[in-house]
Structures are given as structure tokens and as C-alpha cells.
Write a protein that holds these residues in place. Structure first.
Motif, PDB file in Angstrom:
ATOM      1  N   LEU A  46     -20.551 -41.905 -47.905  1.00 19.53           N
ATOM      2  CA  LEU A  46     -19.107 -41.742 -47.919  1.00 19.53           C
ATOM      3  C   LEU A  46     -18.477 -42.618 -48.991  1.00 19.53           C
ATOM      4  O   LEU A  46     -18.841 -43.790 -49.111  1.00 19.53           O
ATOM      5  N   ILE A  47     -17.559 -42.052 -49.754  1.00 17.64           N
ATOM      6  CA  ILE A  47     -16.802 -42.875 -50.711  1.00 17.64           C
ATOM      7  C   ILE A  47     -15.318 -42.792 -50.379  1.00 17.64           C
ATOM      8  O   ILE A  47     -14.769 -41.716 -50.158  1.00 17.64           O
ATOM      9  N   ASN A  48     -14.687 -43.976 -50.302  1.00 24.10           N
ATOM     10  CA  ASN A  48     -13.248 -44.051 -50.062  1.00 24.10           C
ATOM     11  C   ASN A  48     -12.821 -45.468 -50.409  1.00 24.10           C
ATOM     12  O   ASN A  48     -13.565 -46.413 -50.153  1.00 24.10           O
ATOM     13  N   SER A  49     -11.644 -45.618 -50.980  1.00 23.36           N
ATOM     14  CA  SER A  49     -11.202 -46.963 -51.387  1.00 23.36           C
ATOM     15  C   SER A  49     -10.272 -47.593 -50.364  1.00 23.36           C
ATOM     16  O   SER A  49      -9.666 -48.626 -50.632  1.00 23.36           O
ATOM     17  N   ASN A  50     -10.162 -46.974 -49.178  1.00 25.14           N
ATOM     18  CA  ASN A  50      -9.228 -47.460 -48.163  1.00 25.14           C
ATOM     19  C   ASN A  50      -9.969 -48.302 -47.123  1.00 25.14           C
ATOM     20  O   ASN A  50     -10.758 -47.766 -46.348  1.00 25.14           O
ATOM     21  N   PRO A  51      -9.702 -49.616 -47.059  1.00 29.74           N
ATOM     22  CA  PRO A  51     -10.450 -50.462 -46.124  1.00 29.74           C
ATOM     23  C   PRO A  51      -9.972 -50.359 -44.679  1.00 29.74           C
ATOM     24  O   PRO A  51     -10.624 -50.848 -43.767  1.00 29.74           O
ATOM     25  N   ALA A  52      -8.804 -49.722 -44.458  1.00 30.96           N
ATOM     26  CA  ALA A  52      -8.199 -49.732 -43.121  1.00 30.96           C
ATOM     27  C   ALA A  52      -8.709 -48.611 -42.227  1.00 30.96           C
ATOM     28  O   ALA A  52      -8.272 -48.474 -41.094  1.00 30.96           O
ATOM     29  N   THR A  53      -9.655 -47.800 -42.715  1.00 31.72           N
ATOM     30  CA  THR A  53     -10.054 -46.612 -41.960  1.00 31.72           C
ATOM     31  C   THR A  53     -11.352 -46.799 -41.184  1.00 31.72           C
ATOM     32  O   THR A  53     -12.225 -47.558 -41.582  1.00 31.72           O
ATOM     33  N   ILE A  54     -11.483 -46.044 -40.099  1.00 31.79           N
ATOM     34  CA  ILE A  54     -12.743 -45.967 -39.358  1.00 31.79           C
ATOM     35  C   ILE A  54     -13.771 -45.235 -40.217  1.00 31.79           C
ATOM     36  O   ILE A  54     -14.958 -45.511 -40.181  1.00 31.79           O
ATOM     37  N   GLY A 565       0.945 -45.741 -31.736  1.00 32.27           N
ATOM     38  CA  GLY A 565       2.048 -44.803 -31.955  1.00 32.27           C
ATOM     39  C   GLY A 565       2.071 -44.269 -33.376  1.00 32.27           C
ATOM     40  O   GLY A 565       1.050 -44.249 -34.057  1.00 32.27           O
ATOM     41  N   PRO A 566       3.248 -43.850 -33.845  1.00 34.92           N
ATOM     42  CA  PRO A 566       3.308 -43.212 -35.166  1.00 34.92           C
ATOM     43  C   PRO A 566       3.090 -44.202 -36.305  1.00 34.92           C
ATOM     44  O   PRO A 566       3.480 -45.360 -36.200  1.00 34.92           O
ATOM     45  N   ASN A 567       2.493 -43.740 -37.390  1.00 35.27           N
ATOM     46  CA  ASN A 567       2.388 -44.565 -38.601  1.00 35.27           C
ATOM     47  C   ASN A 567       3.774 -44.830 -39.139  1.00 35.27           C
ATOM     48  O   ASN A 567       4.610 -43.926 -39.162  1.00 35.27           O
ATOM     49  N   ARG A 568       3.997 -46.050 -39.559  1.00 35.48           N
ATOM     50  CA  ARG A 568       5.217 -46.357 -40.320  1.00 35.48           C
ATOM     51  C   ARG A 568       4.928 -47.578 -41.171  1.00 35.48           C
ATOM     52  O   ARG A 568       3.892 -48.216 -41.010  1.00 35.48           O
ATOM     53  N   ILE A 569       5.858 -47.886 -42.052  1.00 34.91           N
ATOM     54  CA  ILE A 569       5.639 -49.030 -42.935  1.00 34.91           C
ATOM     55  C   ILE A 569       5.637 -50.291 -42.063  1.00 34.91           C
ATOM     56  O   ILE A 569       6.558 -50.516 -41.294  1.00 34.91           O
ATOM     57  N   GLY A 570       4.606 -51.090 -42.189  1.00 37.47           N
ATOM     58  CA  GLY A 570       4.477 -52.289 -41.353  1.00 37.47           C
ATOM     59  C   GLY A 570       3.455 -52.091 -40.258  1.00 37.47           C
ATOM     60  O   GLY A 570       2.906 -53.035 -39.716  1.00 37.47           O
ATOM     61  N   GLN A 571       3.213 -50.841 -39.911  1.00 33.80           N
ATOM     62  CA  GLN A 571       2.229 -50.567 -38.859  1.00 33.80           C
ATOM     63  C   GLN A 571       1.511 -49.264 -39.174  1.00 33.80           C
ATOM     64  O   GLN A 571       1.993 -48.183 -38.862  1.00 33.80           O
ATOM     65  N   GLY A 572       0.387 -49.393 -39.824  1.00 38.73           N
ATOM     66  CA  GLY A 572      -0.312 -48.198 -40.285  1.00 38.73           C
ATOM     67  C   GLY A 572      -1.646 -47.997 -39.605  1.00 38.73           C
ATOM     68  O   GLY A 572      -1.893 -48.445 -38.488  1.00 38.73           O
ATOM     69  N   ILE A 573      -2.523 -47.348 -40.326  1.00 36.82           N
ATOM     70  CA  ILE A 573      -3.816 -46.902 -39.813  1.00 36.82           C
ATOM     71  C   ILE A 573      -4.726 -48.060 -39.414  1.00 36.82           C
ATOM     72  O   ILE A 573      -5.630 -47.901 -38.587  1.00 36.82           O
ATOM     73  N   ARG A 845      -3.058 -56.648 -39.963  1.00 33.82           N
ATOM     74  CA  ARG A 845      -3.299 -55.648 -40.990  1.00 33.82           C
ATOM     75  C   ARG A 845      -4.571 -55.965 -41.781  1.00 33.82           C
ATOM     76  O   ARG A 845      -5.201 -55.099 -42.339  1.00 33.82           O
ATOM     77  N   THR A 846      -4.935 -57.268 -41.840  1.00 37.65           N
ATOM     78  CA  THR A 846      -6.047 -57.671 -42.719  1.00 37.65           C
ATOM     79  C   THR A 846      -7.406 -57.722 -42.030  1.00 37.65           C
ATOM     80  O   THR A 846      -8.412 -57.900 -42.707  1.00 37.65           O
ATOM     81  N   VAL A 847      -7.459 -57.598 -40.702  1.00 32.74           N
ATOM     82  CA  VAL A 847      -8.763 -57.663 -40.019  1.00 32.74           C
ATOM     83  C   VAL A 847      -9.729 -56.572 -40.512  1.00 32.74           C
ATOM     84  O   VAL A 847     -10.882 -56.867 -40.825  1.00 32.74           O
ATOM     85  N   PRO A 848      -9.280 -55.303 -40.643  1.00 30.76           N
ATOM     86  CA  PRO A 848     -10.213 -54.294 -41.172  1.00 30.76           C
ATOM     87  C   PRO A 848     -10.661 -54.627 -42.595  1.00 30.76           C
ATOM     88  O   PRO A 848     -11.820 -54.434 -42.944  1.00 30.76           O
TER      89      PRO A 848
END
Length: 938
Positions: A46-54, A565-573, A845-848
Motif C-alpha cells: 500500500l502507498i499513501n502519504s497520509n499518516p492519520a489513516t488505518i 462524529g463528523p470530520n471537521r477542521i480540528g477533528q479529523g480522521i 492528532r499526532t499519536v497516529p
């Protein structure tokens, strides 16, 4: 046809950082596809540059590359691994564009990689507006009158031919970027230039406007044998003219006559077959003229999309999972329906409930932004409500939005200015649904509302019924309210809080009357894909008010995890990532896991992640009844961001055990004043501060503290209403504004450390022992929200003395707060002295980001500590520390052209990427370091 035996390793391309128009629905589809392929014994890279994802986690794939999504990275992977096939349909437009670039460069051919699940020619046909038009005309599908322009002059000629109003759609863009409606020649020049500029191939489609027509979508799946099934129909509540990502949508379609549906179905299949013979998912959009039911084809996406995530959660049919299996050769009749476990996947889901999706916007973060909705998507997330009828699903979705509303109306927040309401009805914006309610409550004629909004009158009647039942309820007191009327209100989705407002009572009084005295209780129904014709095996539930309950509580020890809940700025994936890991860790500890969440885009709401999924609003009343029903050991609140944390007080008050850090400690950290007192008692430095609850208090205090001053409300996320002020007028204006928006808040005023360096640390604590996961140094100076800063792990130029202070204070604070689980602490460093800015005893936000950089499952460990299964000292921490990892904030400013791109204490980024460097001499680091002061503002 059984699976292709020559495919033993597959590369999945992800969608990169989250931006408006491409959110975490691709984390869900990529994760589901990876799990689906691994079930078949296929090695998944898998390639992806997003660190916040499962998706980019070792639980998902065999080989993970957190690399930029570019040709160079693909070649690097193909050099290292024997890849048989690439699946580019799970990563949205980003993945498809990269696959096409690699195809054009001959990379796939050179390395013997087969492209599966998509037909590149089909992509070209659907993305190139002119090819699409010509193909539709060839297939005898009606399309709007228009042509493609490759220059300004050509565009002007076409406009002259068709006449106004017109619509401009750039080719190969995401979320409708650069598109729009044009009503006059004056607007046209600007819009055409913008469209040509936004299109990567500099071409736009100029076509007739069908503003106000009804809009529908069909979600299709096709296999290699040419079998096609329709997963579901989706109807847009908003008519043509609002991007479907910004529209309220309903599934199944509510106002579509069967004859028109059958015709639309035939057209969709003809369109899918006409563009190519690939096996996989496809989304087709249509417009229907309300005058004569004539149908026009709008667009077709030959891949999984935002809509397929919604359709998947709406029906329970795992589209991405099945699409991945079709891509490797299976046919639909060879696969099983994962929900029933007994029937074939070759069936069309039947729904005996209604789904309503409402987008979530964040215009408050972009001062001066145009809140008008149009062809360019502007929402940052979405929620989904499931109900037995449209009204119940609609009100549940409103309760899920977290915009301080308790449903549709009945909360004293309606607008009463008739002229303003009429203006807002005519110009669609983020609050139009609530303005429709206001208009009907004010007595404005339904016909007028219909003329201004072009919304189908069936939907308007549904809202009118909500207004009428409110008036009926107000004729009674709580004691005299008839049981039938209470039941009717609950069946229409009214929250106890709304009924309490109408009757002048407390929510708890309404709950006691309803639940204990009248015996009106929720039951839970299965999302079973087949309208209960077959027995479902998957525990995926929504609540309703009827006699039959399909959710039987087990006698196992169980735990509830509250979602974000829903994604928003400040609380995302990143909080969804934490929730999923929390669920998996609790399972490992032998708990039955129960997930409560309402976000259709996420992995946490996938039916096979937790033991039981309740697709319900993360809203007190819904959670409380699930807890009364399930009787869990406790609730985990520290993984779901502010959404879950906000419910901690209520849980504590009702005697429900909070797993991990206590409510008292969570509250202490959130209450700016109390927390600063804790620091003082522990001899830990902090900027000079005071708290105020009025503008007068604030003006008295400012003389002692001195400007510049950082003004921060308590209990907020993403730096909401946080601002640096430099004089008394700015201070007074901001305090008045903050207290108007957040009444009764305790605002912290502290001296702003101008020119300080900012750093943060994440740690796990079991109440006695502390392990620091990582310390990050921000590249920008203090004053820019941590979510908007480039952060480097480990720090790049903090001396030993500073690092020692950070480590000492982190341990002291974690223990003083009696933390059990995760904690994030932020620091400002000036003249080698470390000051504490804030501490959050929860997932951050930084744990992932740290987990990915150091290749350690920190949320798994933290959850086991919260549950009391392990001490911090039980884990063998072995972080992989090579070079540096940089967290890159990603913004979506191009959606708001009038907004100043300045950064400050309030967060504005929509997502993040990760970038690894070997040394600080790296050109990328040198470049961002040189620009560190560029965007700092107040």
C-alpha cells in the motif's frame, strides 16, 4: 470465473492527505479492499502519504509505504517488490491520476504490472468532458447542450451559441473545483478564466444550465461476466446547482416514480457498459426535469467514491470489499453476501428504512468566505442518520452534526427575520435546511418556499409536518401530553431535549416521563441489506420506536467506544484511527466491543470492525439508551476527540464508568484556570495568566499581564475562538464575540511568548509510570496552531537542557492529572526555559503520526493501560528511529478564493501528510524552515 491465479501481489494506491472534496471515505474503501484481498492470500502493498489513516497501518497491509504519491515512489516500490497488479480505484481522483501518469510513462508495462478494477480508457472518457458528451450522444443518452473550450475565445463563442444561464465544468478536477453557474456575460469572463486555470489540461465544458432540476445518483457494481446490480438509488434533497458532496442526500430515492427509476436504471447500465468493460464499482449521476420527467446524464465515476461509501453504509453492502474481489476475477454469483453469510453477493439490496446524509461545513474557520453553495464542494465532512422514515433519519442527522442543534428546530435558535429567511432560501448555503423550517414555522407559504428553493414539495411537506406536531405538543403540559403524541414525536425523530424545550421542562424530566412512566423505549433494528427477508449475521444496528428488538445483549464483559462524529477542521480522521485501534485492543483483551458513531466515511463504522456497531448520533440520549440496554463495564471517551470528551461529564453524573482517565482529570485539563493552578502547585512554568468571564474582568487583567496576549476559551477543539490580541480594543471585541458564541465560558488570558519555539509531546501513563512516545518540534514559531504547523520528530535543534525539562514536565503533569491512557502536552520555549501551553489527557492528532514514524502500535498499548490490563512497564517499546519524520499540514484554501491565507492560533488545515528525511541538510526541510515565519498572523 474464479480468481485470476497469476495475481499473487497487489499494489493499492491511497488518496493522500485529506482535502475538501476527497476525505476519509478512501481510508474506508482502501482498508476494506486490502482486507478483502488478503482473505484471498494475496500480498498487499500500500502507498499513501497520509499518516492519520488505518489504511497505512500494519493491521491492514503486508507492506506499507508512507511516501509522496508520485511516479518516483511507485518505481521505488516496483524495484523492491514483485507486484502482479495495481488497484487504483480505491484512492479517489488522486490515485487514478497517478495510475494514468504511470501508464503514460510506460511504468506498468516495464515492470509487468496489470491494471485491475478499472479501464484507463473509461477514465479518460468520463473525465474528459467532450469525450463524455460524445459517448453519451452515441449511446442515445440525453446530455445538456454544450461543448468543450480549450481557450478563452472558444469559450466565448460557445456561450454565444447556447445563451445564459450556463454552467462551467473544468475537466479532471476534484470536488467540482473551478466550476460554477454563470447568469450573465459580466460573470462569464471571470468564471471561464478560473475554470481554464483549474483544469490540469486547461479545458472546460460550457453547457446549458439545468439549475433547479431534481438530482439522483445510482451506485452500480459490475462483474467480469457483465452482470450489473444497482446497490441503491440516492436522491438529492437539494436540486441541481449544489454539488452532490454539499447536498443533503436521501437513500433510497423518495420521490422517484417507478417508471422513471426503471428508465434511469436502464440508462445507468447502458452508460456503464458503454464506457468500458471493467469489473468494479461505478457511480452515475442524473438530472430529472420536474416538469416532464425527462432524464439527462450528468456524469459517471468508474471507481468507488464518496457516494459508494455512503451507499455501502446505507445498505450494509460492502462495495469496496466486493469490488476488490471482482477486480481479481471473481463474479458476483461466486461471492457471498457478507451481511447474511448465506446468500449470494449477486443481489440488489432492499431497504426497509431511510438514510439521510447531511454535510458538515466549517465556514467559521475561513473568515470572509463565501458560504453560498454551488458546483464547488465546500463541506469538510458528513453525517448519516438511519430511521424508519425520512423525518426520523433527518432529525437524527441534525443531532449528529455537532452544530449545537438538537434536531431540526425546537431549540429556540430559529431565525424570525422574514426578509433574511427569504434571501437565504433563494441562495443555498450551509443553513438552508434550518431556514426552510424557520420559513414554514413563520407561516410562509409552502408554494413560496418551493419557488425559491426548487426543492420537491414532498420534502417540504415532511418538514411542515415537523412544524405542525410541535404546535400540537405545545397545547399540553408534560403531565398531560398523550402517550400517542409522545410516541408520534419520537417516531418523527424528536429528541427529549426538543420536547423539553417545547414544554419548558428539563431533558431528564422528559426522559423519565417517556422511558419510565410511559414505557416508550428505543428498540434496535438490523441493517441487513435484504429488508429482513433473510437472517443477518452482522451486528449492525440503528434505533427505532417499535415493538420488535433485534439487538440482544450478550452476557459477556463489554466496552463502549464513542466515535468522533463528523470530520471537521480540528477533528479529523486521526481520531477514527484511534477509535479503531481502541476497539481492536479491547477485543484482544477479551471484551465484546460496541462502537457508536454516525460518520459514513470511516473505518470505525465498517460492520466488521467492532463486535457490535450502533450507527447512531454521538448524542446523549442515543448513547444513554444503548448503555441502559447493553450494560457495559464502561465507556472509552479519550479516543473520539472532543465529540466523545464532551459527553464525559454526563456519563460521570449518571454514574457510568469512564474507562481510563477520570472525568475529574479530563475536566481539570480542559478548565484553563484550574489547570494553570495545578502547574503552579507542581512548580512547572507557564506564561503569566488570568481567567475572565466578562469583558470588564478582561480589561482589568490586561494591565497586569501585558500585551501581546493569547485569548483562549475552555472546552474547545482546534483552537476555536483562540486569538492573539495586541491592544484593549481587540481584547474587548474578541471577548464579547467569544462569550456571545460560547456563553458562560471561562476564558483564559495569558501573556503570549512572542518569538518562542513550540514543541509537543505525546505519552502513555498508567497513573504511576509514564512513557513518552515522542517529542516533536514545530518549525513555525509559537502562535500558529499545532495542527497547522510542520512538526519534526524527533526535535531538530532543542538542546539537552530543554529536552530534559520537556521530559520532566511531561511525566509530572501526566501523574498529577492521574492519567490512565494517552496525554498530549504542548510547550513554548523561550531563552531555554520551557513553559506549558496546554495538556490534553486524551488521544491527540499526532499519536497516529508518531505511531507510523516509529512503527509502534501506541493506541493498542494505551487502550490496554486504560482497561487496566497492563502497566506501561509491561510493554517492550522498540521504536524504529531513523532520520526524521515531518508532519505536513495540508490546506484547502483554493475552495475559498477570498480568504486570506494567514495562520494563527485557530486551526485551518483539513489534513496532513508525512515525509521522511535522512538529515537536516535535506532540501525539503531547508525550504520549509526558511519560510517558517511567512504566514503567522493573529
Amino acid at each position: 470465473m474464479p480468481r485470476k491465479k497469476h495475481i499473487n501481489s497487489v499494489l493499492i494506491i491511497g488518496s493522500g492527505p485529506i482535502v475538501i472534496g476527497q476525505a476519509c471515505e478512501f481510508d474506508y474503501s482502501g482498508s476494506q479492499a486490502a482486507r478483502s484481498l488478503r482473505e484471498e492470500g494475496i500480498e498487499v502493498t500500500l502507498i499513501n502519504s497520509n499518516p492519520a489513516t488505518i489504511m497505512t497501518d500494519s493491521v491492514t497491509a503486508d507492506n506499507i509505504y508512507l511516501k509522496p504519491l508520485e511516479k518516483k515512489s511507485i518505481i521505488e516500490i516496483l524495484e523492491k517488490h514483485k507486484i502482479d497488479a495495481v488497484l487504483p480505484t480505491m484512492g479517489g481522483q488522486t490515485a487514478l491520476n497517478l495510475a494514468i501518469k504511470c501508464q503514460e510513462a510506460g511504468i506498468w508495462e516495464e515492470y509487468g504490472v496489470e491494471i485491475i478494477g478499472v479501464d484507463i480508457d473509461a477514465i479518460q472518457t468520463t473525465e474528459d468532458r467532450e469525450l463524455f458528451r460524445n459517448k453519451m450522444i452515441e449511446l442515445d443518452v440525453n446530455v445538456c447542450k454544450g461543448r468543450t473550450a480549450k481557450s478563452f475565445l472558444e469559450g466565448k463563442e460557445i456561450a454565444q451559441e447556447i445563451g445564459f444561464p450556463l454552467v462551467i465544468r473544468p475537466s479532471f478536477t476534484l470536488g467540482g473545483s473551478g466550476g460554477g453557474f454563470v447568469h450573465s456575460e459580466e460573470e462569464f469572463d471571470k468564471a471561464l478564466t478560473r475554470g481554464l486555470h483549474f483544469s490540469p489540461v486547461h479545458e472546460v465544458l460550457v453547457e446549458q444550465s439545468i439549475l433547479g432540476w431534481k438530482e439522483y445518483e445510482l451506485e452500480l457494481l459490475r462483474d467480469n461476466a457483465g452482470n450489473v446490480i444497482i446497490i441503491c438509488s440516492i436522491e438529492n434533497f437539494d436540486p441541481m446547482g449544489v454539488h452532490t458532496g454539499d447536498s443533503i442526500t436521501v437513500a433510497p430515492a423518495q420521490t422517484l416514480p417507478d417508471t422513471v427509476y426503471q428508465h434511469m436504471r436502464d440508462l445507468a447500465i447502458k452508460m456503464m457498459n458503454g464506457i468500458g468493460q471493467f469489473a468494479g464499482g461505478c457511480n452515475v449521476q442524473f438530472a430529472v426535469n420536474p416538469e416532464d420527467d425527462s432524464i439527462v446524464g450528468i456524469e459517471i465515476n468508474p471507481r468507488v467514491s464518496r457516494s459508494s461509501a455512503l451507499a455501502s453504509k446505507a445498505t450494509g453492502y460492502p462495495i469496496a470489499k466486493i469490488a476488490a474481489k471482482l477486480a481479481i476475477g471473481y463474479n458476483l454469483d461466486e461471492l457471498q453476501n457478507a451481511i447474511t453469510g448465506t446468500t449470494s453477493a449477486f443481489f440488489e439490496p432492499a431497504l426497509d428504512y431511510v438514510i439521510v446524509k447531511i454535510p458538515r461545513w466549517n465556514f467559521d474557520k475561513f473568515k470572509g468566505s463565501d458560504t453560498k453553495l454551488g458546483l464547488q464542494m465546500k463541506s469538510v465532512g458528513e453525517v448519516m442518520g438511519i430511521g424508519r422514515n425520512f423525518q426520523e433519519a433527518l432529525q437524527k442527522a441534525c443531532q449528529s452534526l455537532e452544530i449545537k442543534r438538537n434536531g431540526l428546530g425546537a431549540d429556540g435558535k430559529e431565525m424570525t427575520d422574514r426578509e433574511e429567511i427569504l434571501r437565504r432560501l433563494e441562495n443555498p448555503s450551509d443553513d438552508r435546511l434550518f431556514r426552510i423550517y424557520d420559513a414554514l414555522k413563520l407561516g410562509i407559504a409552502l408554494k413560496t418556499v418551493r419557488n425559491l428553493t426548487k426543492i420537491d414539495k414532498w420534502f417540504l411537506h415532511q418538514v411542515l409536518d415537523i412544524v405542525l406536531i410541535e404546535k400540537e405538543i405545545q397545547k399540553y403540559s408534560l403531565e398531560t401530553l398523550p402517550k400517542e403524541l409522545m410516541m408520534q414525536a419520537k417516531e418523527m425523530g424528536f429528541a427529549d431535549r426538543q420536547i423539553a424545550h417545547l414544554l419548558g421542562k428539563l431533558e431528564s424530566e422528559v426522559f423519565n416521563r417517556r422511558y419510565h412512566e410511559l414505557g416508550i423505549k428505543r428498540s434496535w433494528k438490523l441493517v441487513d441489506t435484504c429488508a429482513a427477508e433473510f437472517e443477518a449475521k452482522t451486528p449492525y444496528y440503528y434505533s427505532a420506536f417499535d415493538d420488535e428488538n433485534e439487538s440482544e445483549p450478550s452476557d459477556k464483559k463489554k466496552i463502549v467506544v464513542l466515535g468522533a462524529g463528523p470530520n471537521r477542521i480540528g477533528q479529523g480522521i486521526e481520531f477514527d484511527y484511534c477509535c479503531v485501534h481502541g476497539v481492536l485492543a479491547a477485543k484482544e483483551c477479551g471484551y465484546e466491543t460496541i462502537m457508536i458513531n454516525c460518520n459514513p466515511e470511516t473505518v470505525s463504522t465498517d460492520f466488521d470492525i467492532s463486535d457490535k456497531l450502533y450507527f447512531e448520533p454521538v448524542f446523549w440520549e442515543h448513547i444513554y439508551e444503548i448503555i441502559l440496554h447493553e450494560k457495559p463495564e464502561g465507556v472509552i471517551v479519550q479516543l473520539g476527540g472532543q465529540t466523545a470528551l464532551k459527553l464525559a461529564e454526563k456519563l460521570d453524573r449518571y454514574g457510568i464508568k469512564i474507562i481510563g482517565t477520570s472525568f475529574k482529570a479530563l475536566d481539570l485539563a480542559e478548565d484553563r484556570g484550574s489547570f494553570s493552578s495545578l502547574l503552579r502547585d507542581n512548580n512547572i512554568p507557564y506564561p503569566e495568566f488570568a481567567t475572565a468571564q466578562t469583558a470588564d474582568e478582561a480589561l482589568e487583567i490586561c494591565e497586569e499581564i501585558g500585551f501581546p496576549m493569547l485569548v483562549r476559551p475552555s472546552y474547545v477543539l482546534g483552537g476555536q475562538k483562540m486569538k492573539i490580541v495586541i491592544n484593549e480594543k481587540e481584547l474587548e471585541d474578541h471577548i464579547v464575540d467569544t462569550l456571545r458564541e460560547i456563553p458562560g465560558n471561562k476564558v483564559l488570558l495569558d501573556h503570549f511568548l512572542d518569538g518562542a519555539i513550540e514543541a509537543e509531546a505525546d505519552a502513555i501513563c498508567d497513573g504511576e509510570n509514564v512513557y513518552i512516545l515522542g517529542i516533536m518540534q514545530h518549525i513555525e514559531p509559537a502562535g500558529i496552531h499545532s495542527g497547522d504547523s510542520y512538526a519534526v520528530l524527533p526535535p531538530y535543534n532543542l538542546g539537552d537542557l530543554v529536552i530534559e525539562q520537556i521530559e520532566e514536565y511531561t511525566k509530572k503533569i501526566a501523574i498529577a492529572l492521574e492519567t490512565k491512557g494517552l496525554i498530549n502536552i504542548q510547550f513554548a520555549i523561550k531563552d531555554d526555559k520551557v513553559y506549558i501551553i496546554e495538556a490534553n489527557p486524551r488521544a491527540s492528532r499526532t499519536v497516529p503520526f508518531i505511531s507510523k514514524a516509529y512503527q509502534e502500535p501506541y493506541v493498542n498499548y494505551a487502550t490496554k493501560v486504560m482497561l487496566g490490563e497492563n502497566k506501561v512497564t509491561d510493554f517492550d517499546f522498540k521504536p524504529v528511529k531513523e532520520g526524521y519524520a515531518i508532519k505536513i499540514p495540508v490546506f484547502s484554501f483554493e475552495k475559498f478564493p477570498n480568504v486570506n491565507k494567514e495562520l494563527g492560533p485557530e486551526m485551518k488545515s483539513t489534513g496532513e501528510g508525512i515525509y521522511f528525511i535522512d538529515s537536516l541538510r535535506d532540501e525539503f526541510f531547508q525550504n520549509i524552515y526558511s519560510e517558517r515565519n511567512l504566514y503567522l498572523s493573529r
